[in-house]
Design a protein around this motif. Structure first.
Motif, PDB file in Angstrom:
ATOM      1  N   GLY A 148       0.643  -1.093   0.115  1.00 18.36           N
ATOM      2  CA  GLY A 148       0.011   0.003  -0.107  1.00 18.36           C
ATOM      3  C   GLY A 148       0.754   1.365  -0.024  1.00 18.36           C
ATOM      4  N   ARG A 149       1.898   1.054  -0.235  1.00 16.85           N
ATOM      5  CA  ARG A 149       2.873   2.134  -0.209  1.00 16.85           C
ATOM      6  C   ARG A 149       2.471   3.215  -1.771  1.00 16.85           C
ATOM      7  N   ILE A 150       2.214   2.773  -2.552  1.00 21.59           N
ATOM      8  CA  ILE A 150       1.880   3.441  -3.774  1.00 21.59           C
ATOM      9  C   ILE A 150       0.392   3.793  -3.758  1.00 21.59           C
ATOM     10  N   THR A 151       0.234   5.036  -3.871  1.00 21.55           N
ATOM     11  CA  THR A 151      -1.203   5.720  -3.787  1.00 21.55           C
ATOM     12  C   THR A 151      -1.275   6.477  -5.079  1.00 21.55           C
ATOM     13  N   ARG A 152      -0.491   6.909  -5.719  1.00 21.29           N
ATOM     14  CA  ARG A 152      -0.406   7.645  -6.984  1.00 21.29           C
ATOM     15  C   ARG A 152       0.629   7.031  -7.870  1.00 21.29           C
ATOM     16  N   PHE A 153       0.239   6.777  -9.246  1.00 16.76           N
ATOM     17  CA  PHE A 153       1.264   6.162  -9.985  1.00 16.76           C
ATOM     18  C   PHE A 153       0.883   6.356 -11.601  1.00 16.76           C
ATOM     19  N   ALA A 154       1.655   6.877 -12.148  1.00 13.31           N
ATOM     20  CA  ALA A 154       1.486   7.432 -13.523  1.00 13.31           C
ATOM     21  C   ALA A 154       1.803   6.621 -14.661  1.00 13.31           C
ATOM     22  N   ILE A 155       1.103   6.527 -15.480  1.00 12.23           N
ATOM     23  CA  ILE A 155       1.142   6.023 -16.988  1.00 12.23           C
ATOM     24  C   ILE A 155       0.523   6.944 -17.923  1.00 12.23           C
ATOM     25  N   ALA A 156       0.983   6.782 -19.160  1.00 12.05           N
ATOM     26  CA  ALA A 156       0.052   7.295 -20.379  1.00 12.05           C
ATOM     27  C   ALA A 156      -1.128   6.353 -20.373  1.00 12.05           C
ATOM     28  N   ASN A 157      -2.226   7.074 -20.959  1.00  7.52           N
ATOM     29  CA  ASN A 157      -3.519   6.502 -21.254  1.00  7.52           C
ATOM     30  C   ASN A 157      -3.540   5.192 -22.015  1.00  7.52           C
ATOM     31  N   PRO A 158      -3.903   4.082 -21.896  1.00  7.00           N
ATOM     32  CA  PRO A 158      -3.708   3.006 -22.507  1.00  7.00           C
ATOM     33  C   PRO A 158      -4.659   3.025 -23.863  1.00  7.00           C
ATOM     34  N   GLU A 159      -5.709   3.787 -23.635  1.00  6.83           N
ATOM     35  CA  GLU A 159      -6.804   3.736 -24.586  1.00  6.83           C
ATOM     36  C   GLU A 159      -6.137   4.500 -26.193  1.00  6.83           C
ATOM     37  N   HIS A 160      -5.227   5.527 -25.952  1.00 14.24           N
ATOM     38  CA  HIS A 160      -4.727   5.969 -27.126  1.00 14.24           C
ATOM     39  C   HIS A 160      -3.101   6.259 -27.119  1.00 14.24           C
ATOM     40  N   ALA A 161      -2.352   5.851 -26.060  1.00 16.91           N
ATOM     41  CA  ALA A 161      -1.115   6.163 -25.998  1.00 16.91           C
ATOM     42  C   ALA A 161      -0.071   4.708 -26.097  1.00 16.91           C
ATOM     43  N   PRO A 162       0.755   4.599 -27.055  1.00 18.00           N
ATOM     44  CA  PRO A 162       1.171   2.929 -27.162  1.00 18.00           C
ATOM     45  C   PRO A 162       2.001   2.825 -25.848  1.00 18.00           C
TER      46      PRO A 162
END
Length: 276
Positions: A148-162
């Motif tokens: 539970g140490r990760i509460t906010r984690f960033a990735i590009a939107n998989p819907e339209h970003a490779p």
């Protein structure tokens, strides 16, 4: 999603440095551009967001050598391809996923099916002060999600970003996708995901190696390469749109053949296709 306003002064400071880095990048590109006459119309180039730093170097070298101006718009490959299909006046697309190029070609929007110019790489990034421990097999990420140490984690939107799709594949392989979903902060493109990951508003992110390793970003935290076999290959393809003019065509050939362009892509962590 905007950065969390409660993240405090450290987040604000990091965000300011990120913005300053972008301003410096634009100023540097303008300084490198060389003389351009008022009559010349810049070639309009659409480029995947993971190219933000590498393509600035390549475009600057092209304009210095030729005196020809370029105007580059960065975004997610899916959004840029959709804009081209809807009539946006771009003359060239450098996509992070070759499928978008093939779709445009089948619909008659491009001169041909283009050419492979790079293989993208993914990295896990942790900003300074993050509880995320980095390692080559991402066990630190697994552990941080599990406890539970990760509460906010960033990735590009998989819907339209490779790069977002690749990040999802990695998280599924690690067995943490379902548990991490409520904590995901989705960037509209890879560059915005990188900003979220580095600003301090997130504990980390899965982002392009080409952005995480850039000096202005790397000083904001640490990164580790993600094994290439953990996600589908990021085959990055470029193509000339049917309306492309001679400047865009010359830039296409520069990216394709100039030794300096290949060295720049390699320096920013991209793989090169065979025979390049």
């Amino acid at each position: 999603m905007p950065p969390d306003p409660g993240a405090g002064p450290r987040q604000h400071g990091a965000g300011t440095r990120m913005a300053a880095a972008g301003v410096c990048l634009l100023a540097w590109a303008a300084a490198c551009a060389g003389p351009v006459t008022a009559q010349e119309r810049p070639a309009l180039i659409a480029a995947a967001a993971d190219l933000k730093f590498a393509l600035a170097d390549i475009a600057g070298a092209f304009t210095r050598e030729t005196g020809k101006p370029l105007r580059i718009t960065y975004g997610s490959s899916g959004d840029l391809a959709r804009q081209i299909a809807q009539g946006a006046p771009f003359e060239m697309l450098l996509s992070a996923d070759e499928r978008y190029v093939f779709d445009l070609q089948r619909a008659g929007h491009t001169r041909d099916e283009g050419t492979l110019y790079a293989i993208g790489r993914l990295a896990v990034f942790a900003p300074r002060g993050s509880p995320l421990r980095l390692d080559a097999d991402l066990r630190g990420l697994q552990s941080a999600v599990a406890d539970g140490r990760i509460t906010r984690f960033a990735i590009a939107n998989p819907e339209h970003a490779p790069y977002g799709r690749a990040a999802k594949e990695v998280l599924e392989r690690l067995g943490v996708w379902a548990r991490l979903q409520p904590a995901l902060v989705l960037g509209e493109n890879a560059s915005q995901a990188m900003q979220f990951a580095a600003s301090g508003s997130c504990q980390g992110g899965l982002v392009p190696l080409s952005l995480a390793s850039a000096p202005d970003i790397a000083e904001l935290g640490a990164f580790a390469r993600v094994p290439e076999a953990w996600h589908s290959p990021l085959r990055q393809r470029m193509v000339l749109v049917t309306r492309a003019g001679p400047v865009a065509a010359a830039f296409y050939e520069h990216v394709r053949h100039a030794a300096g362009a290949g060295r720049t892509l390699t320096r920013f962590g991209f793989g090169l296709p065979e025979g390049r």
